[in-house]
Every structure is written in C-alpha cells, then in structure tokens.
Design an enzyme around this catalytic site. Structure first.
Site, PDB file in Angstrom:
ATOM      1  N   ASP A   1      -7.982   4.236  -1.815  1.00 42.22           N
ATOM      2  CA  ASP A   1      -7.555   3.877  -1.192  1.00 42.22           C
ATOM      3  C   ASP A   1      -6.874   2.272  -2.329  1.00 42.22           C
ATOM      4  OD1 ASP A   1      -6.971   1.199   0.361  1.00 42.22           O
ATOM      5  OD2 ASP A   1      -8.131   1.155   1.162  1.00 42.22           O
TER       6      ASP A   1
ATOM      7  N   HIS B   1      -2.205   1.189   7.636  1.00 40.56           N
ATOM      8  CA  HIS B   1      -2.632   1.373   6.021  1.00 40.56           C
ATOM      9  C   HIS B   1      -1.724   2.909   5.652  1.00 40.56           C
ATOM     10  CE1 HIS B   1      -4.345  -0.051   1.944  1.00 40.56           C
ATOM     11  NE2 HIS B   1      -4.963   0.647   2.006  1.00 40.56           N
TER      12      HIS B   1
ATOM     13  N   CYS C   1       0.994  -1.385  -0.350  1.00 40.49           N
ATOM     14  CA  CYS C   1      -0.177  -0.075   0.033  1.00 40.49           C
ATOM     15  C   CYS C   1       1.095   1.465  -0.125  1.00 40.49           C
ATOM     16  CB  CYS C   1      -0.770   0.271   1.351  1.00 40.49           C
ATOM     17  SG  CYS C   1      -0.044  -0.130   2.931  1.00 40.49           S
TER      18      CYS C   1
END
Lengths: 308, 308
Positions: A211, A193, A86
C-alpha cells in the site's frame, strides 16, 4: 530564535484561514486533528509484526515460491506524493519495478518514473483532488509502455480465476497485479484505492498488499477472498465494480498518437474504456531510451557534500 | 495533437537555454545525454539478482538473524526527491521506519517525514545543490527526536568495532546504521553518499545497502570491509574521513531551543560538530504527537475516484 517547525503556516495548509499561529501549537489549533498513521484493522497483518514476518518467511521458503515479484517491487516501494495519488504512485512504482524507461527526463540527467511525470497525459490538479479511475490507470499504463490485462470484478469474474492470476504473476519477476478496491471491505478508513500485490502465501491464501499510502498503513497481508470481495463493491463514481490490472514488461504497444489528455478528461462513463494506447512510448523510442551511455561521472566540485 | 511527453520543456530543465524543442527528440537534443539507471559494478550484488535473492534468503533464515532491521526499513524505502538529497531522504526513511512522529504536518491531515519537512532546520536550496554533511545529518536527526551514536572512520575506529555495531543494530528493529561513504571505493560513479544498512549476512560478511538513489542503483549487497574502507576516504569538503551514525528510537533528547538554522549554515569546519540538538521535538511534544485520534473517515464525495 526558536525553530519554527510547529508554528510555520507553510506547514499547515489546512489552517490557512486561521489566525496567526506564532504562539499556537499546531496540533491543537482550532480543534484541528491530524494523524500519525492509522491502526490496521484485524483483517490485516502488518508486514513488520511478528505474524507478518512469519508469513513472509514462510512464503519466501515455500517450494512453489509466489514471492518472486516481491524483489523488484520492494526495490521500488514508494509513498504516494499526495493524499489522493494512490493510482499514480502505484503505477510509477510498478513501471520502475518492471524497469520501463520513461524515455523522458525526471530530474537532472535521470529518466525515471514519479507521479509528476504523468502530467503529460492527465491533469495532476484533478488527480490531486479526486484520484484516478481504473480506466485512467489503464490508459496511463499503456501510454507508458507496458502490456496490460484488465478485469472488472463482475459476476463473470470468479475467485478461482483471481487466484490463478495472482499465483501466475507472483511467480514471475515480470508481471505485477494491481488491485483497485474499496478499503471499506477491509475495515479500513477511506474507500477507493490502488495497491500492487507483492506476494502470495499459498497455505494461508493471503496476498501481501504494498500500500503506497504509507503515512496511513504499513504494507499488510490480507485474505485473498476478502480482496476479491473488496473489488466487487460498486464504485459510485463509475457505477461499476472495481477490478484489477496485470502489468507486464515489454513494449509491444501500438502508438496511435491520440490526444490522451482529451481522452483522460472526458466523462468516464462515455469514454472508450479500454481504447488503444497513445503517447510517445513506441517500441523504438523505448528501445532507444534503454541505451545506457557510458559517460564519465560529472566533474567533482570540492564544496559538494554529496555526489549521489 | 501529439502527447508532449518528450518535447515539453518543463520536462527538460537542463535544456532550458536550448531552442524550442517542439520537433527535437529530447534525448538527442544538443548531444545532451541522459541516464536510465547505471550498471552496478562487480563489487556489488543487486538485491533482485539471483545471487542477491540467495543472499537475502540465507540471511533471513540464518539462526542469528541479522535481518530484523530489514522489515521496518523495507516498509519505508524511498527514492530521494532530488539528485543531491541522499542525506535528507535517508533520514526521512529512517525516522519513518523508527515510527517517529514529526509532530508537524506533511500534507493533508498527515504527520509524516519527507525531505521537505527538514526545511525548518536547513536550507533546502543549499541541500538541493550540495547535499548535506555528516554533521548536518546528525543535527537534523537529533533535532527530530532520535538518539544518535556517531563515529568518524579515523585510525581509532576498527573494522571489528564497525562489524559489532552492524551486528548489534541489524539484530534489532529499533536501531538503524546509516553510512556516510565515498562511492568511489565501491567502483560506483559519484562520490559522497548516505545509505542505511538493511541487513547483514554473517557468513559472507556482507551488508545490504538500501541506497535511496534508486534512479541510479538498486539496493545491493557489499562486503563489510569495503564499506569500512569507503568511510575512511577523506571528504575534501570537510578535510575529515566520513563515518556512520546509529539512529535509535526514543525521545530522550534535550531541547535546547538553539537557532538551528544559524548552526546549519555556518562553516562546517568551525561549527561545533556534535553539539546538543534543538528544535521542538521535546519528549512531551513527541509524546503528544503520538496520540492517534479515532476520527471518522472524511465525508465521502460521490465524484472522488479514490479515498486513499
């Protein structure tokens, strides 16, 4: 011969110790469960839902317009290439959105950021397993030619300050806010994250999270106050709250030629957290890299089906 | 030790026959020229330019709203993973936008479309070198659980018919128009290419091309009539004009269990161009695959930096 889509062991890395799968449906073998997306919790409004579209349209039409940053980010929205990438994927997306030239090749004759280009400065095998920390994200960002501002969500960092940063950045096309947060506070599965903020809805006080784990969640709107809280949760690996980074275009960066690989692999708790950057993206090399040669297209081969 | 970003031979596949690069700046070695993007020709309006933003906002606010399809496509916009993967990347993007479950694993426990998932039905090494044809795109689309409509841009296919298809599809969130066209007619470098249409501006009669070769061109608006012309140019590898495919959600597909690999690798001129699909995405397998188990999050490891 049947197409081997669901019985090919290459497609089932987590089942590599299982018996041959030739006649075993992949999804039910050994009670192994897999996922096609996850449901967003009620704290989040999906970008494509009727409510999400309404928020987007209102934000785009708002006189203050905190959706300027949406356009360059939407152009470069990507899915992280590995389940723990991520941070690397978010950084690659933002560097491309800011039109930073990596000054080195991606594939073919193209200079372009993708996760594998960060191999020069970090261990991708470690990142693939564990992800990267906020400090490592900062190193990599500076190393690759952006100016950064960074904030840990400690007691000194207020909600009002956070909102001001978001408003300022979202009203430009040249500054991107990246949040490092815990998914737990959003009611999502998983924990640490990274996501860039793709816009701000002033009336609802909500941010659009782009995201990069798109195999799991679509982009979504979340209350700013909840994101603030999600950065405050202590990262147990660092024993520090998480935080945010503002990335800005411009190559005014001092190339100190340090050994980044060594810096990146040392213990995060003892490393100089916000040291000077390094690598070869000096102002002159980035400027050199930005030249755009006016080459003719490659010679066309008759049997090529696409010449993208 | 200096960070090897620009001197590492792994980053320079096209220079693999060159002398050691330890002291040679990558961008100028052997007069090899590389690119960071290309300038869009004047026939195209960049998504993020002031004019592009104006077109987007007008189209979003238009009462007819031919931007419905923009939202699911924007969620899944990707960069093609290889310089000739425009067809495979466009297909993966569209299948994810239509929320098709591949019914097989991507990475970790996730079922998700990316270019490498099409390995089961085509030769990625051939696709990497030559791309795929419109016929191959169709095979792969049907094989993976979407309903298709397809049109070659022959004399029988009119501009009005094309406009009707674009309007109808862009006003839904469940139908995507993919164009197979020649870049030459747009004044772009290169030739055969695939792009999905991300929206339609009725007053200006323009379409938004979400071009997956993002290392080269950003998404852009183009006149519908020019795209019509760009499909009519004969593909020399097939001796046929190019065309378009409409992809629709729904798994009402007949699984004939043919040997797709054989079909895909035969000569396109003799292959049954729009034969029945195959592979294992039968209605029941897709439905089975769509179940979403309510598993707990994976056990958290203290030294993980991200649990995406």
């Amino acid at each position: 011969m049947e197409c081997p889509c669901r019985t090919n062991r290459q497609d089932a890395p987590l089942l590599s110790q299982s018996p041959p799968l030739a006649t075993v449906p992949l999804l039910v073998a050994n009670n192994f469960e897999s996922f096609h997306r996850r449901h967003l919790p009620q704290t989040c409004v999906s970008f494509s839902s009727p409510e999400g579209r309404k928020l987007f349209t209102e934000a785009i039409n708002c006189p203050q317009n905190y959706m300027h940053i949406y356009f360059p980010l939407a152009e470069q929205f990507i899915t992280q290439a590995e389940p723990a990438y991520c941070g690397l994927a978010t950084l690659a997306m933002c560097l491309n959105a800011l039109q930073i030239d990596p000054g080195r090749l991606w594939k073919g004759p193209w200079r372009w950021f993708s996760e594998e280009l960060f191999e020069c400065c970090t261990s991708l095998s470690v990142a693939k397993e564990k992800g990267i920390s906020l400090s490592e994200f900062l190193y990599l960002a500076r190393c690759n030619g952006v100016i950064t501002e960074d904030y840990r969500a400690t007691k000194d960092f207020t909600l009002e300050h956070f909102r001001d940063i978001v408003k300022r950045s979202c009203a430009t096309s040249s500054e991107i806010v990246v949040l490092n947060y815990s998914r737990k506070v959003l009611g999502q599965t998983g924990d640490g994250h990274f996501s860039p903020i793709g816009g701000y809805h002033a009336q609802e006080d909500m941010v659009l999270l782009m995201d990069v784990a798109r195999f799991k969640y679509p982009p979504h709107w979340v209350k700013l106050s909840r994101m603030f809280e999600s950065m405050q949760l202590v990262d147990p690996a660092m024993n520090l709250p998480r935080g945010l980074v503002v990335l800005k275009e411009g190559a005014e960066v001092t190339c100190t030629k340090n050994n980044v690989r060594q810096l990146m692999q040392c213990n995060d708790n003892t490393a100089p957290i916000f040291s000077q950057p390094c690598c070869s993206s000096s102002p002159s090399s980035v400027t050199d890299g930005r030249r755009m040669p006016n080459l003719a297209a490659p010679a066309k081969l008759k049997n090529w089906r696409c010449i993208c």
